[in-house]
Design an enzyme around this catalytic site. Structure first.
Site, PDB file in Angstrom:
ATOM      1  N   HIS A  58      83.645  54.805  29.649  1.00 52.35           N
ATOM      2  CA  HIS A  58      84.737  55.259  30.506  1.00 52.35           C
ATOM      3  C   HIS A  58      85.342  54.081  31.266  1.00 52.35           C
ATOM      4  O   HIS A  58      84.764  52.997  31.313  1.00 52.35           O
ATOM      5  CB  HIS A  58      84.256  56.317  31.512  1.00 52.35           C
ATOM      6  CG  HIS A  58      84.098  57.676  30.911  1.00 52.35           C
ATOM      7  ND1 HIS A  58      82.925  58.076  30.300  1.00 52.35           N
ATOM      8  CD2 HIS A  58      84.946  58.731  30.814  1.00 52.35           C
ATOM      9  CE1 HIS A  58      83.063  59.320  29.857  1.00 52.35           C
ATOM     10  NE2 HIS A  58      84.280  59.736  30.167  1.00 52.35           N
ATOM     11  N   LYS A  91      85.583  55.224  37.134  1.00 49.69           N
ATOM     12  CA  LYS A  91      84.760  56.435  37.095  1.00 49.69           C
ATOM     13  C   LYS A  91      83.509  56.213  37.931  1.00 49.69           C
ATOM     14  O   LYS A  91      82.780  55.244  37.728  1.00 49.69           O
ATOM     15  CB  LYS A  91      84.392  56.800  35.661  1.00 49.69           C
ATOM     16  CG  LYS A  91      83.633  58.114  35.562  1.00 49.69           C
ATOM     17  CD  LYS A  91      83.536  58.621  34.150  1.00 49.69           C
ATOM     18  CE  LYS A  91      82.812  59.957  34.067  1.00 49.69           C
ATOM     19  NZ  LYS A  91      83.462  61.004  34.889  1.00 49.69           N
TER      20      LYS A  91
END
Length: 238
Positions: free
Chosen positions: A135, A139
């Site tokens: 990600h 995040k």
């Protein structure tokens, strides 16, 4: 449909654009600068709330929506240790809570594929299992909520594995999850079954946040008129 948008980061902005394209109206927008405007009174103009914030604030946001009698759709992850409390509060107010660790239609089909593969492999002890998720660097939680959902579904279908770890597994019952944070990656999830002679791997890779945002709007449309805890399995009839 009138939508209260709680959280106005990149996901919130993508949801706003798709909601307007589908003919909906944003009647309340909450971000870090006006959190005090998230009140029962202000929520009463909304048919549904869509919540994408951070783990620290999400549970309180849900409770405010339940108190206001407004269905809430949320994709915030990292707060599930409080799930029992949140569900109890929802029931107390006869509310509606549509929660998903991932609103992508493709990811939810991937969840079903993960369960099926785990069932096929449960009697194949020569294959060890690992997972990798990638990600963007902003995040906050690791592993991702999607990775945790994949792991929990896998454990249910493949009883040889019982828990996950970000570190080196200490026993055959632990599954390693490699959580990578780099660039602006919307989300990649891979599950690998590897033996001495070959491996089987399934992967879902998001090209953009559009799929997540569309799924959240579809969930909001689905939630109006429903009661209780609602999931993507209900929406997709899986």
């Amino acid at each position: 449909m009138k939508i209260a948008l709680i959280g106005y980061g990149r996901m919130g902005q993508a949801i706003e654009a798709i909601a307007k394209e589908r003919g909906h109206e944003i009647v309340l927008t909450i971000d870090v600068d006006n959190q005090h405007d998230l009140t029962e009174e202000n929520l009463k103009s909304a048919d549904v709330a869509i919540e994408f914030t951070i783990p620290a604030s999400a549970p309180a946001n849900y409770k405010t929506c339940f108190s206001a009698g407004v269905p809430v759709v949320s994709g915030t992850t990292g707060w599930l240790d409080q799930k029992a409390e949140i569900v109890a509060d929802m029931k107390k107010h006869d509310g509606t809570f549509f929660y998903a660790s991932n609103f992508s239609l493709g990811v939810n089909l991937f969840f079903a594929l993960n369960k099926k593969l785990a069932e096929l492999m449960k009697n194949r002890p020569e294959y060890d299992i690992s997972m990798e998720e990638v990600h963007h660097t902003k995040k906050l939680d690791a592993p991702s909520g999607t990775a945790i959902t994949l792991a929990e579904d896998l454990f249910e279908a493949h009883p040889a594995k019982k828990s996950w770890t970000l570190d080196t597994p200490k026993s055959d019952e632990e599954m390693h999850i490699e959580a990578i944070r780099e660039g602006d990656v919307p989300g990649i999830h891979r599950i690998k079954y590897e033996s001495d002679i070959d491996y089987i791997e399934i992967e879902h890779s998001a090209k953009s946040r559009h799929g997540f945002a569309l799924g959240a709007v579809l969930a909001a449309e689905f939630s109006v008129g429903k009661k209780g805890l609602v999931t993507m399995n209900d929406l997709l009839n899986l």
